[in-house]
Design an enzyme around this catalytic site. Structure first.
Site, PDB file in Angstrom:
ATOM      1  N   GLU A 241       0.785  -1.243   0.000  1.00  0.00           N
ATOM      2  CA  GLU A 241       0.000   0.000   0.000  1.00  0.00           C
ATOM      3  C   GLU A 241       0.814   1.288   0.000  1.00  0.00           C
ATOM      4  OE1 GLU A 241      -2.682  -0.424   3.289  1.00  0.00           O
ATOM      5  OE2 GLU A 241      -3.708  -2.116   2.389  1.00  0.00           O
ATOM      6  N   ASN A 290       2.174  -5.107  -3.127  1.00  0.00           N
ATOM      7  CA  ASN A 290       0.758  -5.422  -2.875  1.00  0.00           C
ATOM      8  C   ASN A 290      -0.042  -4.142  -2.602  1.00  0.00           C
ATOM      9  OD1 ASN A 290      -1.168  -7.622  -2.326  1.00  0.00           O
ATOM     10  ND2 ASN A 290      -1.164  -6.912  -0.196  1.00  0.00           N
ATOM     11  N   HIS A 325     -10.387  -6.465  -2.310  1.00  0.00           N
ATOM     12  CA  HIS A 325     -11.514  -6.412  -1.374  1.00  0.00           C
ATOM     13  C   HIS A 325     -12.652  -5.743  -2.152  1.00  0.00           C
ATOM     14  CE1 HIS A 325      -9.137  -7.736   1.996  1.00  0.00           C
ATOM     15  NE2 HIS A 325      -8.211  -6.856   1.667  1.00  0.00           N
ATOM     16  N   GLU A 364      -6.052 -10.856  -1.488  1.00  0.00           N
ATOM     17  CA  GLU A 364      -6.918 -10.667  -0.312  1.00  0.00           C
ATOM     18  C   GLU A 364      -8.386 -10.605  -0.712  1.00  0.00           C
ATOM     19  OE1 GLU A 364      -5.579  -7.378   2.132  1.00  0.00           O
ATOM     20  OE2 GLU A 364      -3.473  -7.775   1.689  1.00  0.00           O
ATOM     21  N   ASP A 366     -12.237 -10.801  -1.106  1.00  0.00           N
ATOM     22  CA  ASP A 366     -13.535 -11.017  -0.466  1.00  0.00           C
ATOM     23  C   ASP A 366     -14.549 -10.115  -1.142  1.00  0.00           C
ATOM     24  OD1 ASP A 366     -12.740  -8.594   0.808  1.00  0.00           O
ATOM     25  OD2 ASP A 366     -12.356  -9.571   2.720  1.00  0.00           O
TER      26      ASP A 366
HETATM   27  C1  XIL Z   1      -6.308  -6.663   8.232  1.00  0.00           C
HETATM   28  C2  XIL Z   1      -6.648  -7.871   9.079  1.00  0.00           C
HETATM   29  O1  XIL Z   1      -7.511  -8.690   8.354  1.00  0.00           O
HETATM   30  C3  XIL Z   1      -7.304  -7.418  10.359  1.00  0.00           C
HETATM   31  O2  XIL Z   1      -7.477  -8.523  11.232  1.00  0.00           O
HETATM   32  C4  XIL Z   1      -6.435  -6.375  11.052  1.00  0.00           C
HETATM   33  O3  XIL Z   1      -7.135  -5.865  12.155  1.00  0.00           O
HETATM   34  C5  XIL Z   1      -6.105  -5.256  10.096  1.00  0.00           C
HETATM   35  O4  XIL Z   1      -5.504  -5.753   8.935  1.00  0.00           O
HETATM   36  N1  XIL Z   1      -5.082  -4.966   3.591  1.00  0.00           N
HETATM   37  C6  XIL Z   1      -4.014  -5.680   4.071  1.00  0.00           C
HETATM   38  C7  XIL Z   1      -4.215  -6.557   5.240  1.00  0.00           C
HETATM   39  O5  XIL Z   1      -2.967  -5.690   3.440  1.00  0.00           O
HETATM   40  O6  XIL Z   1      -3.058  -6.697   6.002  1.00  0.00           O
HETATM   41  C8  XIL Z   1      -5.355  -6.118   6.111  1.00  0.00           C
HETATM   42  O7  XIL Z   1      -5.574  -7.095   7.109  1.00  0.00           O
HETATM   43  C9  XIL Z   1      -6.575  -5.908   5.267  1.00  0.00           C
HETATM   44  C10 XIL Z   1      -6.354  -4.867   4.226  1.00  0.00           C
END
Ligand code: XIL
Length: 458
Positions: A241, A290, A325, A364, A366
């Site tokens: 990020e 990422n 996401h 990641e 969802d």
């Molecule tokens: C999130 C986890 O899922 C949570 O449990 C934690 O509280 C915060 O981080 N992008 C990312 C991940 O790269 O590391 C994040 O994970 C979600 C968004």
């Protein structure tokens, strides 16, 4: 495992779509973040201005809590708040009685195959696990997945809470589970603006650490961690990020939780330095950049330019992670980031990054039920009862279209990882407001949802 409800800088941005949060009535924290984001945004897409879009939604629904990130959330990606491990409802219940499989598969193919097996010739299928879920959801994991990512256990604050004292136990347990069950392990994440220990950016006497010391600390961390997991972790999210929605770098001029102290202190060179250090520590590891919101044209261009610059300098970058996401539908609010959330825009990102010769992984995935830019409150938060068959089918269709895209790019996509295993343990349900989400392929009883059938039905 400790989940950090705050540091999730991105969350608020995610939550609030980086748009209008200025207007969020209750949740000041979110407001802050998003505003910042938009301040650098020059284009309509990244948002900046439109007051109410995302913002209005906010205050009420997600409950604020004053802590930075979690709050807001009318959109999707942000959870972050909340408690520790056992996120929501019953953990147990593994594989109880049937039903709920819904429709959507291809009937002539018979019962759907196990997920990872179905994709074996395409790419590995992963899941993010936490220090409990690899056990509580072990049956599902073993049956359907052949790759894992530690959801929090390999982040900086988890591995080096105190300087030079590395705590590998929780992560090692996850890795050992994976190795025993012949699963791949993705490492996440070495350098991020979020979930860092306080000492990291401090000089120990109330001031900011010097550039030289921070660089040394970064390299020391990477070197220790990557060597520790060498031979077991095949791929690392080295930098997470680092870019903003308008394609600029995430700088130090943003609200707390959103800003990058790495950039603030080291400048953009921290990115190249991180990749070089990781490569030195494990020359065999695949090294990834990422990020989220890859579907936003301005952001994908920014990431592309940044990666091209690194490759031109000979920096060892091997792939790009698309967090993905997603939401059940794109936003209709033109100033909302999720306005751009469609398959065509995601395809552009895949084409662009792979044109650099880089691997692409979905890291990641969802699909939240909540639509960015729509206002939700306690009475419209989804529950198991209001997650109707129609919505299940809609979520399944959304999964199907994205997986069609992933399969189309099987030659460059080298992994697809879900951010969780089943709906009873998802970061998207970690809001302090109690807002629940149902974003994964398996339901709270660990049974496959229509979304599962959609993903294996080809
Ligand atoms: C999130 C986890 O899922 C949570 O449990 C934690 O509280 C915060 O981080 N992008 C990312 C991940 O790269 O590391 C994040 O994970 C979600 C968004």
């Amino acid at each position: 495992m400790r989940k950090n409800l705050i540091s999730i800088g991105l969350l608020s941005c995610l939550l609030w779509s980086c748009t209008s949060s200025t207007s969020a009535p209750d949740d000041d924290a979110t407001t802050g973040d998003t505003t910042t984001t938009s301040s650098s945004a020059s284009t309509a897409q990244t948002g900046g201005t439109s007051a109410s879009a995302g913002g209005g939604a906010g205050g009420s629904n997600a409950g604020g809590s004053g802590s930075t990130s979690a709050g807001g959330g009318e959109t999707n990606e942000g959870g972050g708040g909340g408690t520790d491990s056992a996120t929501s409802a019953g953990t147990g219940g593994a594989g109880t009685g049937g039903a709920d499989t819904g429709t959507g598969g291809t009937p002539d193919e018979g019962p759907p195959k196990n997920l990872a097996e179905k994709y074996a010739s395409l790419f590995p299928i992963g899941a993010a696990v936490d220090s409990q879920s690899y056990m509580t959801h072990g049956a599902l994991l073993k049956t359907h997945f052949n790759s894992v990512t530690a959801e929090n256990e390999m982040k900086f604050e988890s591995l080096q809470r105190n300087e030079n004292s590395f705590s590998y136990d929780a992560a090692d347990r996850i890795v050992n589970f994976a190795v025993t069950n012949k699963m791949k392990v993705r490492g996440h994440a070495l350098v991020w603006h979020s979930q860092n220990p306080a000492w990291l950016f401090s000089n120990g006497s109330g001031g900011t650490v010097s550039k030289q010391t921070l660089l040394t600390r970064m390299k020391n961390h990477i070197s220790n961690v990557v060597r520790h997991f060498r031979g077991k972790v095949y791929a690392w999210d080295v930098v997470n990020e680092a870019m903003m929605e308008d394609g600029s770098y995430r700088t130090g001029n943003l609200a707390d939780g959103q800003k990058s102290r790495w950039y603030e202190i080291l400048g953009e060179s921290y990115i190249a330095e991180a990749f070089k250090a990781a490569h030195e520590a494990d020359p065999d590891a695949k090294l990834f950049y990422n990020d989220f919101y890859n579907y936003i044209p301005a952001k994908q261009q920014g990431i592309y330019k940044m990666l091209k610059g690194l490759l031109d300098q000979g920096v060892p970058v091997h792939g790009v992670g698309l967090q993905a996401h997603l939401n059940i539908e794109p936003s209709t609010v033109t100033t909302n980031q999720a306005y751009y959330q469609n398959v065509a825009n995601m395809e552009e990102a895949i084409k662009l990054y792979s044109s650099l010769g880089l691997d692409v992984q979905v890291t990641e995935l969802d699909i939240s039920l909540y639509i960015p830019g729509v206002t939700y409150n306690q009475s419209t938060f989804y529950t198991a009862a209001t997650f109707t068959d129609a919505l299940k089918a809609k979520q399944a269709a959304r999964y199907r279209e994205f997986f069609e895209l992933f399969r189309k790019y099987k030659s460059v996509i080298t992994g697809v990882t879900f951010w969780g295993i089943a709906d009873d343990n998802t970061w998207l349900s970690e809001f302090s407001s109690g807002r629940k989400d149902f974003p994964l392929l398996f339901d709270g009883n660990h049974n496959p949802k229509p979304a599962y059938d959609a993903v294996v039905g080809f």
